[in-house]
Write a protein that holds these residues in place. Structure first.
Motif, short mmCIF file in Angstrom:
data_model
loop_
_atom_site.label_atom_id
_atom_site.label_comp_id
_atom_site.label_asym_id
_atom_site.label_seq_id
_atom_site.Cartn_x
_atom_site.Cartn_y
_atom_site.Cartn_z
N CYS A 144 3.05 3.33 3.14
CA CYS A 144 1.63 3.60 3.35
C CYS A 144 1.00 4.15 2.09
CB CYS A 144 1.40 4.64 4.43
SG CYS A 144 2.40 4.47 5.85
N SER A 145 -0.21 4.58 2.29
CA SER A 145 -0.94 5.39 1.33
C SER A 145 -0.99 4.76 -0.08
CB SER A 145 -0.32 6.78 1.42
OG SER A 145 -0.48 7.54 0.35
N GLU A 146 -0.35 5.38 -1.09
CA GLU A 146 -0.54 4.95 -2.48
C GLU A 146 0.34 3.77 -2.88
OE1 GLU A 146 -2.80 6.24 -4.73
OE2 GLU A 146 -3.48 6.99 -2.79
N ALA A 147 1.32 3.45 -2.07
CA ALA A 147 2.31 2.44 -2.48
C ALA A 147 1.66 1.08 -2.74
CB ALA A 147 3.38 2.32 -1.41
N ILE A 148 2.20 0.38 -3.71
CA ILE A 148 1.81 -1.01 -3.95
C ILE A 148 3.05 -1.85 -3.69
CG2 ILE A 148 1.00 -2.69 -5.64
CD1 ILE A 148 -0.51 -0.45 -7.04
N ASP A 177 5.78 6.32 0.37
CA ASP A 177 4.32 6.25 0.40
C ASP A 177 3.65 6.61 -0.92
OD1 ASP A 177 4.83 5.72 3.00
OD2 ASP A 177 4.30 7.71 3.74
N SER A 178 4.41 7.15 -1.87
CA SER A 178 3.72 7.59 -3.09
C SER A 178 3.50 6.40 -4.01
CB SER A 178 4.53 8.69 -3.79
OG SER A 178 5.87 8.31 -3.86
N LEU A 235 -4.79 -1.44 3.28
CA LEU A 235 -4.94 -2.88 3.30
C LEU A 235 -3.58 -3.52 3.56
CD1 LEU A 235 -6.84 -4.97 0.67
CD2 LEU A 235 -4.42 -5.42 1.03
N PHE A 236 -3.57 -4.51 4.40
CA PHE A 236 -2.34 -5.28 4.60
C PHE A 236 -2.72 -6.74 4.64
CE2 PHE A 236 1.24 -7.22 6.62
CZ PHE A 236 2.33 -6.48 6.17
N GLY A 292 0.51 -1.05 5.89
CA GLY A 292 -0.63 -1.10 4.98
C GLY A 292 -0.71 0.12 4.09
N SER A 293 -1.13 -0.13 2.87
CA SER A 293 -1.23 0.93 1.86
C SER A 293 -2.39 0.54 0.97
CB SER A 293 0.06 0.96 1.05
OG SER A 293 0.22 -0.28 0.41
N GLN A 294 -2.47 1.11 -0.23
CA GLN A 294 -3.59 0.68 -1.08
C GLN A 294 -3.47 -0.81 -1.41
OE1 GLN A 294 -4.18 1.64 -5.08
NE2 GLN A 294 -2.21 2.63 -5.40
N LEU A 295 -2.24 -1.32 -1.41
CA LEU A 295 -2.08 -2.76 -1.59
C LEU A 295 -0.73 -3.19 -1.00
CD1 LEU A 295 -2.66 -4.64 -5.00
CD2 LEU A 295 -1.49 -5.58 -3.02
#
Ligand code: ATP
Ligand code: MG
Lengths: 256, 416
Positions: free
Chosen positions: B214-218, B186-187, B273-274, B241-244
């Motif tokens: 999740c979270s910060e992952a792109i 997730d980071s 966002l997913f 979903g994550s930041q992108l």
């Protein structure tokens, strides 16, 4: 136990229940018979508080408590149960999860401690066996893909688990094979303890052979047009509802 | 040009290996393509500039990422930050199954042919992956072989990592296998992860893409399938979903009478966002395809689904179905859904529907009539809406592992 006075109920602006009176004492079994479209299911929906069923007049109490003021779930936790004529399929929600949530709610209302998962599993398995459903039915989605008869047995299983004060059974006997009819009747009889009451809606005498009712009522055009003992069911079976029409005409003549 | 892209291209130019001829093609395409922005249709709702703004800094402390799936006895291929972890991976494989590292692909002609063969060039980050992916695996299932043990490609991503992996898989005629692509971490990290599957005549693939970052992952990637005659694909995608997060799925019915099923669940919370773009290509007659896409979107999250069905001329007697149902849990949550149907054959049945799901009042009444409160019933029904697709998963270990995770995530969404 249940006292209905002068009840008027409508659905989609159509008045279906007209000035209906009914009193059921603790431990009694009442049967309601009546032609298709007479309003039998409407009565059960109105009593359980289904959305869209408007009560314009009258009262209904369970052990003196005003049912009509309560939310659907409050009526249930007050001890009212309806075995649906057409049980609802809920894919994605397992029967087990549904039964556990229902029993949890009932126990909370009765200030009993929640069952642990393993305790509940035992109780649920026993109920499942009692209505002769394979245990795999606990895992399946609520009524999802159940046959007509299996749905009815699932309703009886719920009644056994929820232990209501008053159970309304809306055609719990229709669509059942001979063995299943016996299972359902036995399920109902197993719950008779002299205190619980039953309102059994049926089209057929044969269920009443198994469950001896104390009273039989005929519902037609939204009201009870005749009440009697178990012999009334036999009479109806012999004469059909045409005999009621003449009864209706007589009643109208009398009121004029 | 974006500086990230410029760096990427520079980096790509230094790679020299068996895939170089293919990489060069993609590099040329990349150089001629604009960095996607909001005016680029395929990226309309998904802000790629987040990649530009992010600074990826690797930390030395390893995070603990819970990836174990109980009761799943799988052949594990483990990648950490896009690098193969041989120690954590399975070493022996059943007869008929050959697994190699991507770097060893030079010994396998089919691998070179497969590269870029199923994945369409229109995926911008697919091109990036073409040029940069040096890690990954190539999986070959021999004709007439049923691989009972699922193959799990587990990728976890640590803080600050950037990685690009590629999977190439070939299923021989009448073979069958189950593949799980599991992505976690997730980071803040960036990965592109693309997989290409060639499913030969009468072969059968059961597929899971568990996009659980999740979270910060792109995380940007895709699973692309080509189906031979009477081939069968049962694909399941779960997205958090994550930041992108962006996934592209292409299912190409290259042979007659192939069948594909794609079930998708997404569960988004916060500002996640997913973005899913699916494309089903029916190029031959008598195929059937079914897509069920369901999402629950809470808080300020954003779900994007672009579903394309393309029925080619002469691909008659096709049955294509696409159902998209969405549940919005807050006024600020967003769902952008767009079906795209292109039908050039006349004797086909194509049904599609996108609905904002509402609570089924009949079911609600039924639950309440048992004493269950309206709020609890609402949770049960909303979760049931997702769980219905979990129930359909063939692999029970995955279904059992996912259920409590999804339930917890859903419960967390409820609280807000
Ligand atoms: N939503 C509705 N809109 C219009 N009419 C309705 C609606 N629901 C019920 N009715 C009507 O109310 C009447 C009573 O229906 P109800 O289901 O109570 O009959 P019933 O006595 O249970 O019949 P059956 O023996 O066939 O089950 C019927 O004429 C029915 O068409
Ligand atoms: Mg009825």
């Amino acid at each position: 136990m249940l006292e209905i006075k002068n009840l008027q109920a409508s659905v989609a602006d159509k008045q279906i229940i007209n000035n209906l009176d009914l009193k059921i004492n603790p431990g009694e079994v009442h049967a309601i018979m009546g032609p298709n479209g007479a309003g039998k299911s409407t009565l059960s929906y109105a009593l359980t508080g289904r959305d869209g069923y408007e009560i314009s007049q009258g009262s209904a109490t369970l052990d003196g408590e005003d049912l009509l003021e309560m939310e659907v779930e409050e009526r249930a936790t007050a001890g009212l149960f309806l075995a649906f004529q057409y049980p609802v399929e809920i894919p994605g929600v397992s029967n087990m999860e549904f039964l556990k949530a229902s029993v949890d709610a009932q126990r909370a209302a009765r200030s009993l401690e929640k069952y642990s998962s393993s305790e509940f599993l035992k109780v649920a398995k026993a109920a499942c066996k009692q209505v002769n459903l394979p245990l795999s039915f606990l895992k399946r989605g609520v009524n999802e893909g159940f046959s007509g008869g299996e749905k009815k047995r699932n309703e009886i299983m719920q009644m056994i688990l929820l232990q209501p004060k008053l159970a309304i059974l809306d055609e719990s006997d229709s669509g059942l094979d001979i063995d299943a009819l016996k299972v359902v009747a036995d399920g109902i009889n197993s719950q008779r303890d002299g205190k619980r009451s039953f309102l059994v809606i049926t089209h057929y005498q044969r269920l009443l052979d198994y469950i001896k009712p104390d009273f039989v009522h005929v519902l037609a055009d939204g009201k009870i047009v005749k009440s009697g003992g178990p012999e009334l069911a036999l009479e109806l079976e012999a004469h059909g509802y045409s005999w009621l029409e003449s009864y209706d005409r007589n009643a109208e003549d009398e009121s004029e | 040009m974006s500086s990230w892209l410029a760096d990427t291209i520079t980096q790509a130019q230094t790679i020299d290996d068996w895939l170089s001829p293919k990489r060069a093609q993609s590099l040329a395409l990349l150089e001629a393509t604009n960095w996607p922005n909001r005016k680029t249709e395929a990226w309309r709702y998904t802000p790629v500039n987040k990649i530009e703004r992010a600074t990826f800094k690797q930390t030395s402390t390893l995070q603990d990422i819970a990836t174990h799936i109980p009761n799943l006895d799988a052949i594990d291929l483990v990648f950490v930050d896009g690098i193969f972890d041989a120690a954590a991976s399975s070493k022996t494989f059943p007869a008929g199954l050959t697994i190699n590292q991507l770097a060893d692909g030079k010994d396998h002609d089919w691998a070179l042919e497969s590269f870029k063969n199923t994945k369409p060039d229109r995926h911008f980050f697919g091109l990036i992956n073409d040029t940069l992916a040096t890690q990954g695996c190539i999986i070959d299932v021999a004709n007439d072989t049923a691989i009972e043990q699922p193959i799990r490609i587990l990728q976890s991503f640590q803080q600050g990592s950037q990685s690009h992996t590629r999977i190439l898989m070939r299923l021989g005629k009448r073979s069958s296998a189950c593949v799980i692509e599991q992505l976690q971490g997730d980071s803040l990290s960036l990965n592109t992860s693309f997989a290409e599957y060639q499913i030969a005549d009468q072969a059968k693939l059961e597929h899971y893409r568990l996009a659980l970052q999740c979270s910060e992952a792109i995380s940007i990637g895709g699973s692309h399938f080509s189906l031979g005659e009477k081939a069968d694909l049962d694909s399941n995608l779960v997205g958090f979903g994550s930041q992108l997060s962006r996934v592209d799925i292409d299912i190409i019915h290259a042979g007659e009478s192939a069948h594909s099923q794609l079930n998708v669940i997404y569960l988004l919370d916060g500002k996640e966002l997913f973005d899913l773009h699916s494309a089903i290509e029916h190029t031959k007659p008598h195929g059937t395809s079914e897509q069920n896409v369901r999402c629950i979107v809470a808080d300020h999250a954003n779900a994007i689904f672009n579903g394309r069905i393309h029925i080619h001329r002469n691909a008659q007697k096709i049955l294509a179905e696409m159902n998209n149902r969405n549940l919005l849990m807050s006024d600020d949550a967003q769902i952008n859904t767009k079906p795209e149907l292109e039908i050039y054959a006349d004797d086909v049945r194509c049904a599609h529907g996108a609905t904002i799901a509402e609570i089924d009042e009949k079911a609600m009444y039924y639950l309440q009539s048992r004493g269950i409160s309206r709020s609890e019933a609402q949770v049960m029904l909303s979760f049931g809406f997702i769980n219905e697709l979990v129930d359909m998963m063939n692999n029970q270990a995955i279904a059992q592992w996912l259920r409590p995770i999804l339930r917890q995530r859903f419960a967390d969404m409820e609280i807000r």
